[in-house]
Design a protein around this motif. Structure first.
Motif, PDB file in Angstrom:
ATOM      1  N   PHE A  14      -1.320  18.572  25.825  1.00 29.87           N
ATOM      2  CA  PHE A  14      -1.150  17.189  26.253  1.00 29.87           C
ATOM      3  C   PHE A  14       0.106  17.047  27.124  1.00 29.87           C
ATOM      4  N   THR A  17      -0.311  17.523  30.901  1.00 28.66           N
ATOM      5  CA  THR A  17      -1.032  16.562  31.737  1.00 28.66           C
ATOM      6  C   THR A  17      -0.028  15.618  32.398  1.00 28.66           C
ATOM      7  N   ASP A  18      -0.498  14.850  33.370  1.00 27.98           N
ATOM      8  CA  ASP A  18       0.370  13.863  34.006  1.00 27.98           C
ATOM      9  C   ASP A  18      -0.354  12.525  34.111  1.00 27.98           C
ATOM     10  N   ALA A  19       0.303  11.557  34.729  1.00 25.16           N
ATOM     11  CA  ALA A  19      -0.227  10.192  34.765  1.00 25.16           C
ATOM     12  C   ALA A  19      -1.476  10.062  35.639  1.00 25.16           C
TER      13      ALA A  19
ATOM     14  N   GLU C  16       6.914  14.564  34.596  1.00 22.79           N
ATOM     15  CA  GLU C  16       7.359  14.237  33.243  1.00 22.79           C
ATOM     16  C   GLU C  16       6.461  13.206  32.558  1.00 22.79           C
ATOM     17  N   THR C  17       5.474  12.711  33.277  1.00 23.22           N
ATOM     18  CA  THR C  17       4.525  11.785  32.662  1.00 23.22           C
ATOM     19  C   THR C  17       3.385  12.576  32.028  1.00 23.22           C
ATOM     20  N   ASP C  18       2.567  11.888  31.235  1.00 20.06           N
ATOM     21  CA  ASP C  18       1.411  12.547  30.638  1.00 20.06           C
ATOM     22  C   ASP C  18       0.174  11.663  30.798  1.00 20.06           C
ATOM     23  N   ILE C  22       2.483   7.530  30.624  1.00 22.40           N
ATOM     24  CA  ILE C  22       3.904   7.268  30.332  1.00 22.40           C
ATOM     25  C   ILE C  22       4.697   8.579  30.330  1.00 22.40           C
ATOM     26  N   HIS C  24       6.324  11.637  28.907  1.00 22.91           N
ATOM     27  CA  HIS C  24       6.059  12.390  27.681  1.00 22.91           C
ATOM     28  C   HIS C  24       7.312  12.385  26.796  1.00 22.91           C
ATOM     29  N   HIS C  25       7.101  12.298  25.471  1.00 15.97           N
ATOM     30  CA  HIS C  25       8.265  12.168  24.582  1.00 15.97           C
ATOM     31  C   HIS C  25       9.199  13.372  24.633  1.00 15.97           C
ATOM     32  N   ALA C  26       8.690  14.552  24.986  1.00 15.24           N
ATOM     33  CA  ALA C  26       9.580  15.720  25.082  1.00 15.24           C
ATOM     34  C   ALA C  26      10.515  15.622  26.299  1.00 15.24           C
TER      35      ALA C  26
ATOM     36  N   VAL D  29       9.396  20.688  20.673  1.00 16.62           N
ATOM     37  CA  VAL D  29       8.744  19.373  20.652  1.00 16.62           C
ATOM     38  C   VAL D  29       7.312  19.508  21.188  1.00 16.62           C
TER      39      VAL D  29
END
Lengths: 141, 141, 141, 141
Positions: A14, A17-19, C16-18, C22, C24-26, D29
């Motif tokens: 997960f 992946t990106d937006a 950095e998005t997923d 949004i 990603h929390h990492a 993470v």
């Protein structure tokens, strides 16, 4: 996979992946490295064996062409082959496939250097021979 | 940077290094994207403006050649130029420089698609014109 | 930022998005590290100065609470403060804010070790003093 | 793994290491997420099944404690257990082990939201039941 002596499998994380809802294109670069490491573990004692000999393999070129998007949880098969080994240089080619359909393909070029001085140093003979043996077993398509 | 209408700066993060003590080669792919996004923000209303119009720009090819290693905390200047815009396709070229020395260079190719159907759709005219204006101001070296 | 002697700014990268659309929390873990490194550059000669003295600072704990989602291209301000320095251990606290609204907050714990032996070694005195000076200038909220 | 109904295995990628020669702390993470996804695939129809129902599971907290360093090519076993499910919230605990030695441990907290409105929505009953069944089979240590 036809034309490849080795196949490595990854599952899209997960976090990869990106937006756009698809696997980010930089993730493939990491997967090719993981596939390359698995190839070396299979045929040539592992990448760590090269490092243990005081040699680092730098990546000098990356080329990737993306045909189809991969999405979260996809299982991708990566065909790996190593060739064009000359002096301190070698090259890998790859094909990334999902359910028999090509998702991406590409190649990477590498140079072996002395870990301490970072000067080019020949690919170790045992490594070159192990790779040639593995490659000889699979005809180029 | 000579021959580039736009320059973007990044600083190598610790998380972007690897056990060779250098910036991992996949980090450059992310930096090129950040530089591309900054270019679009400067000249063409930003990447989000394209997305807001229901269009996604997919990356279809990445090519990178690495000449020198970058290390933690290095400040890298990335020259960015956009060209070869045709129909639904365009291409960026990049040069990554540290203290005037070239660290890496490369290019990426992109295709615009309808965000809903993922079918190819022409690069929006306002975007193409904004890019052409920016590029016209800087002669190719 | 109130209660923080230092603020660092990041812009959310597309990578950095997923697929939730949004950040990603990492990604936040990497941003906290970048903010920490910037804090050390501002007040204590930089993280590399510690490393040059043969000491590595390991991360021993990470704690993050996410309140609001961050999205592509968001500019986030990260408040950073360092405290609870004892022997070979110290701790940072952080607040991640967008347009005055808290997006996330957290803390990280660290231990200094000898780079060669990986045995715990006291935080260098010059480093501890530089941090204490910086922190003394800002009252805890 | 004792006290965990599920164990997931990862191998440390070269890209996941940093210039300290160890796996970067943010990599954990991502591994916890991969382990969580594998747990859901084993017991609850997969994370995609939740997403297909128009629900996203957000990560609201991450807590990690690192005891030993992991290095390139290490095989890590991650024990995963899910608990404390209430309304729209649930929590996972993890233990990361190499050759029987604990490398790290931690927990993550999550909230289910409506994918369209991002408003909190109860954990789907089928999901809660599947998890409870899986957890009931393994006594807490």
């Amino acid at each position: 996979m036809d034309g490849y002596p080795f196949t490595h499998r990854v599952r899209v994380r997960f976090a990869e992946t990106d937006a756009q809802g698809i696997a980010h294109h930089a993730s493939f670069v990491v997967w090719l490295e993981e596939a390359r490491v698995a190839y070396l573990a299979e045929f040539a004692g592992g990448y760590q064996a090269i490092r243990d000999g005081g040699i680092e393999a730098l990546t000098t070129e990356v080329h990737l062409e993306y045909g189809r998007a991969a999405v979260f949880d996809d299982v991708l098969e990566i065909g790996v082959r190593c060739g064009e080994m000359r002096g301190a240089r070698f090259r890998f080619t790859y094909e990334v496939v999902r359910d028999g359909e090509r998702v991406a393909h590409g190649w990477t070029a590498h140079a072996t250097v002395d870990a301490a001085t970072h000067r080019p140093t020949r690919v170790p003979a045992w490594f070159a021979e192990a790779v040639l043996r593995a490659e000889a077993s699979t005809p180029t398509p």
